[in-house]
Design a protein around this motif. Sequence first.
Motif, PDB file in Angstrom:
ATOM      1  N   PRO A 230     110.036  -2.824 -61.833  1.00  0.00           N
ATOM      2  CA  PRO A 230     109.616  -2.542 -60.486  1.00  0.00           C
ATOM      3  C   PRO A 230     109.625  -1.097 -60.231  1.00  0.00           C
ATOM      4  O   PRO A 230     108.553  -0.870 -59.492  1.00  0.00           O
ATOM      5  CB  PRO A 230     110.786  -3.305 -59.608  1.00  0.00           C
ATOM      6  N   ALA A 231     110.373  -0.226 -60.799  1.00  0.00           N
ATOM      7  CA  ALA A 231     110.002   1.222 -60.554  1.00  0.00           C
ATOM      8  C   ALA A 231     108.794   1.650 -61.211  1.00  0.00           C
ATOM      9  O   ALA A 231     108.146   2.720 -60.488  1.00  0.00           O
ATOM     10  CB  ALA A 231     111.222   2.108 -61.010  1.00  0.00           C
ATOM     11  N   ASP A 232     108.499   0.947 -62.336  1.00  0.00           N
ATOM     12  CA  ASP A 232     107.315   1.555 -62.986  1.00  0.00           C
ATOM     13  C   ASP A 232     105.926   0.916 -62.073  1.00  0.00           C
ATOM     14  O   ASP A 232     104.890   1.776 -62.122  1.00  0.00           O
ATOM     15  CB  ASP A 232     107.220   0.909 -64.502  1.00  0.00           C
ATOM     16  N   ARG A 233     106.165  -0.100 -61.349  1.00  0.00           N
ATOM     17  CA  ARG A 233     105.169  -0.798 -60.853  1.00  0.00           C
ATOM     18  C   ARG A 233     104.766   0.188 -59.417  1.00  0.00           C
ATOM     19  O   ARG A 233     103.616   0.596 -59.111  1.00  0.00           O
ATOM     20  CB  ARG A 233     105.287  -2.141 -60.551  1.00  0.00           C
ATOM     21  N   ILE A 234     106.112   0.652 -58.872  1.00  0.00           N
ATOM     22  CA  ILE A 234     105.854   1.354 -57.477  1.00  0.00           C
ATOM     23  C   ILE A 234     104.989   2.767 -58.019  1.00  0.00           C
ATOM     24  O   ILE A 234     104.236   3.382 -57.652  1.00  0.00           O
ATOM     25  CB  ILE A 234     107.108   1.600 -56.907  1.00  0.00           C
ATOM     26  N   GLN A 235     105.567   3.226 -59.195  1.00  0.00           N
ATOM     27  CA  GLN A 235     105.061   4.632 -59.792  1.00  0.00           C
ATOM     28  C   GLN A 235     103.625   4.315 -59.958  1.00  0.00           C
ATOM     29  O   GLN A 235     102.802   5.288 -59.688  1.00  0.00           O
ATOM     30  CB  GLN A 235     105.635   5.163 -61.203  1.00  0.00           C
ATOM     31  N   ALA A 236     103.250   3.243 -60.487  1.00  0.00           N
ATOM     32  CA  ALA A 236     101.541   3.073 -60.849  1.00  0.00           C
ATOM     33  C   ALA A 236     101.055   2.885 -59.554  1.00  0.00           C
ATOM     34  O   ALA A 236      99.828   3.241 -59.578  1.00  0.00           O
ATOM     35  CB  ALA A 236     101.698   1.741 -61.525  1.00  0.00           C
ATOM     36  N   GLY A 237     101.603   2.352 -58.523  1.00  0.00           N
ATOM     37  CA  GLY A 237     100.793   2.297 -57.218  1.00  0.00           C
ATOM     38  C   GLY A 237     100.501   3.736 -56.837  1.00  0.00           C
ATOM     39  O   GLY A 237      99.646   4.006 -56.060  1.00  0.00           O
ATOM     40  N   GLN A 238     101.599   4.782 -56.894  1.00  0.00           N
ATOM     41  CA  GLN A 238     101.303   6.013 -56.369  1.00  0.00           C
ATOM     42  C   GLN A 238      99.936   6.508 -57.525  1.00  0.00           C
ATOM     43  O   GLN A 238      99.213   7.257 -56.771  1.00  0.00           O
ATOM     44  CB  GLN A 238     102.546   6.903 -56.716  1.00  0.00           C
ATOM     45  N   ALA A 239     100.253   6.183 -58.742  1.00  0.00           N
ATOM     46  CA  ALA A 239      99.004   7.065 -59.613  1.00  0.00           C
ATOM     47  C   ALA A 239      97.538   5.939 -58.973  1.00  0.00           C
ATOM     48  O   ALA A 239      96.722   7.019 -58.966  1.00  0.00           O
ATOM     49  CB  ALA A 239      99.110   6.524 -60.951  1.00  0.00           C
ATOM     50  N   LEU A 240      97.706   4.811 -58.724  1.00  0.00           N
ATOM     51  CA  LEU A 240      96.614   4.182 -58.154  1.00  0.00           C
ATOM     52  C   LEU A 240      95.940   5.032 -57.012  1.00  0.00           C
ATOM     53  O   LEU A 240      94.856   5.341 -57.093  1.00  0.00           O
ATOM     54  CB  LEU A 240      96.777   2.683 -57.788  1.00  0.00           C
ATOM     55  N   GLN A 241      96.796   5.157 -56.036  1.00  0.00           N
ATOM     56  CA  GLN A 241      96.453   5.942 -54.894  1.00  0.00           C
ATOM     57  C   GLN A 241      95.788   7.268 -54.852  1.00  0.00           C
ATOM     58  O   GLN A 241      94.756   7.731 -54.624  1.00  0.00           O
ATOM     59  CB  GLN A 241      97.389   5.829 -53.710  1.00  0.00           C
ATOM     60  N   ARG A 242      96.667   8.189 -55.965  1.00  0.00           N
ATOM     61  CA  ARG A 242      95.999   9.185 -56.291  1.00  0.00           C
ATOM     62  C   ARG A 242      94.893   9.472 -56.936  1.00  0.00           C
ATOM     63  O   ARG A 242      93.818  10.243 -56.422  1.00  0.00           O
ATOM     64  CB  ARG A 242      96.919  10.076 -57.104  1.00  0.00           C
ATOM     65  N   VAL A 243      94.692   8.410 -57.703  1.00  0.00           N
ATOM     66  CA  VAL A 243      93.255   8.252 -58.444  1.00  0.00           C
ATOM     67  C   VAL A 243      91.950   7.892 -57.412  1.00  0.00           C
ATOM     68  O   VAL A 243      90.829   8.422 -57.395  1.00  0.00           O
ATOM     69  CB  VAL A 243      93.172   7.126 -59.538  1.00  0.00           C
ATOM     70  N   LEU A 244      92.491   6.776 -56.443  1.00  0.00           N
ATOM     71  CA  LEU A 244      91.738   6.528 -55.386  1.00  0.00           C
ATOM     72  C   LEU A 244      91.170   7.742 -54.530  1.00  0.00           C
ATOM     73  O   LEU A 244      90.030   7.903 -54.233  1.00  0.00           O
ATOM     74  CB  LEU A 244      91.923   5.519 -54.524  1.00  0.00           C
ATOM     75  N   LEU A 245      91.995   8.382 -54.118  1.00  0.00           N
ATOM     76  CA  LEU A 245      91.715   9.743 -53.318  1.00  0.00           C
ATOM     77  C   LEU A 245      91.135  10.680 -54.154  1.00  0.00           C
ATOM     78  O   LEU A 245      89.875  11.175 -53.568  1.00  0.00           O
ATOM     79  CB  LEU A 245      92.959  10.137 -52.730  1.00  0.00           C
ATOM     80  N   ILE A 246      91.404  10.878 -55.184  1.00  0.00           N
ATOM     81  CA  ILE A 246      90.397  11.929 -56.159  1.00  0.00           C
ATOM     82  C   ILE A 246      88.966  11.374 -55.937  1.00  0.00           C
ATOM     83  O   ILE A 246      87.989  12.129 -56.113  1.00  0.00           O
ATOM     84  CB  ILE A 246      91.011  12.066 -57.662  1.00  0.00           C
ATOM     85  N   ALA A 247      88.855  10.021 -56.514  1.00  0.00           N
ATOM     86  CA  ALA A 247      87.513   9.400 -56.671  1.00  0.00           C
ATOM     87  C   ALA A 247      86.786   9.737 -55.004  1.00  0.00           C
ATOM     88  O   ALA A 247      85.544   9.949 -54.857  1.00  0.00           O
ATOM     89  CB  ALA A 247      87.656   7.775 -56.710  1.00  0.00           C
ATOM     90  N   THR A 248      87.488   9.461 -54.099  1.00  0.00           N
ATOM     91  CA  THR A 248      86.784   9.741 -52.659  1.00  0.00           C
ATOM     92  C   THR A 248      86.303  11.083 -52.578  1.00  0.00           C
ATOM     93  O   THR A 248      85.513  11.162 -51.959  1.00  0.00           O
ATOM     94  CB  THR A 248      88.100   9.046 -51.599  1.00  0.00           C
ATOM     95  N   THR A 249      87.239  11.976 -52.857  1.00  0.00           N
ATOM     96  CA  THR A 249      86.699  13.458 -52.769  1.00  0.00           C
ATOM     97  C   THR A 249      85.645  13.640 -53.632  1.00  0.00           C
ATOM     98  O   THR A 249      84.862  14.514 -53.249  1.00  0.00           O
ATOM     99  CB  THR A 249      87.940  14.471 -53.076  1.00  0.00           C
TER     100      THR A 249
END
Length: 346
Positions: A230-249
């Motif tokens: 579970p902790a790894d999946r929460i961490q992956a969710g943070q990575a997902l959102q950072r990637v999405l925000l970088i893509a948005t910029t």
Amino acid sequence: MTTSVRPVGPLTADQVESVLIAATSAPSRHNDQPWRFRCTATTIELSAPQATSQETLLACGAALLNLRLAIRALGVYPDVRILPVSGRPQLLAVVRPEGHHAATPDDRLLAQAIPRRRTNRHPAVSVTVPASILNELHAGAEIERAWLATLTPAQLPQLKAIAHRARLAQGEDHTAARDWKSWTGRTVTTIEPRDEWILQNAEHGAMAADETPERPSPLIVVIGSFQDLPADRIQAGQALQRVLLIATTAGLSASFLPQLLQESSTRRELRDLLGGGMWPQTVLRLGHRSPVPASSRKHLDEVTLTDEQPVDPARNGRSPATDADPRLDGPHGEQCGLKLHKGRSS
């Protein structure tokens, strides 16, 4: 001002409301927005009534990243503990805003991208992404202790075959078939050209007769973790959102290919396709697309909890997900939880 929002540490009530709005702008499966927040005098608690689902943990991880960035953009440091209390799996993270910490230009840039990020399922106008941007996406995932792989053109036929098998498996699963129909307006057995890669929300309407599947082949990336707890999946969710925000910029749009991961057999196939060393957590389709409107969001009153609202996972989010725990203000939270390193960018 929502009645369950209060000042937290150095943050005023208005600032707390603003960072919670940022947190709730994260993506989630079928836009179900599974997160719940509770404000105490010193912390913001993130929880989910149904915290066992991989997709719920990813969505809440994405919300956590938004919350961290929004607090940092205010010049405050967010001290974060993931799964801080053993035996309380619904309590996913506790964020303690503390002290002055000047925001970096990257913090501000990504925080500004939060309200502009969209899940965009339209066919891409272009899938050309400069190597420099791909490098930023890879680095963004690594900052959050995750991993990003870009599928090569040679791997796409294998991925397409895996996606086809996932669709067939979902057709035999009544729950998955019902979810598919509620989201797309079609049965799983109804195949359209766009379904090669795209799962489009029915509210945007069916693809017009003269529209064709995405060409050239889409740019597809996979975000994975080193383990699958579970902790790894929460961490992956943070990575997902950072990637999405970088893509948005960078002017890129993204959509998800969740069907590849919803069946354990096809998830294993995808893991093998990527070398077997990482656990795939989410699959993204990136490219330049025409703009789409923002998805609807729940009011903060629907996702913020008060001390009078006890945890009740059986109600699936219609009542609060956490209760106050004095251990979070003492050494136990530090011992039980995963603490993010202060030296790491948020």
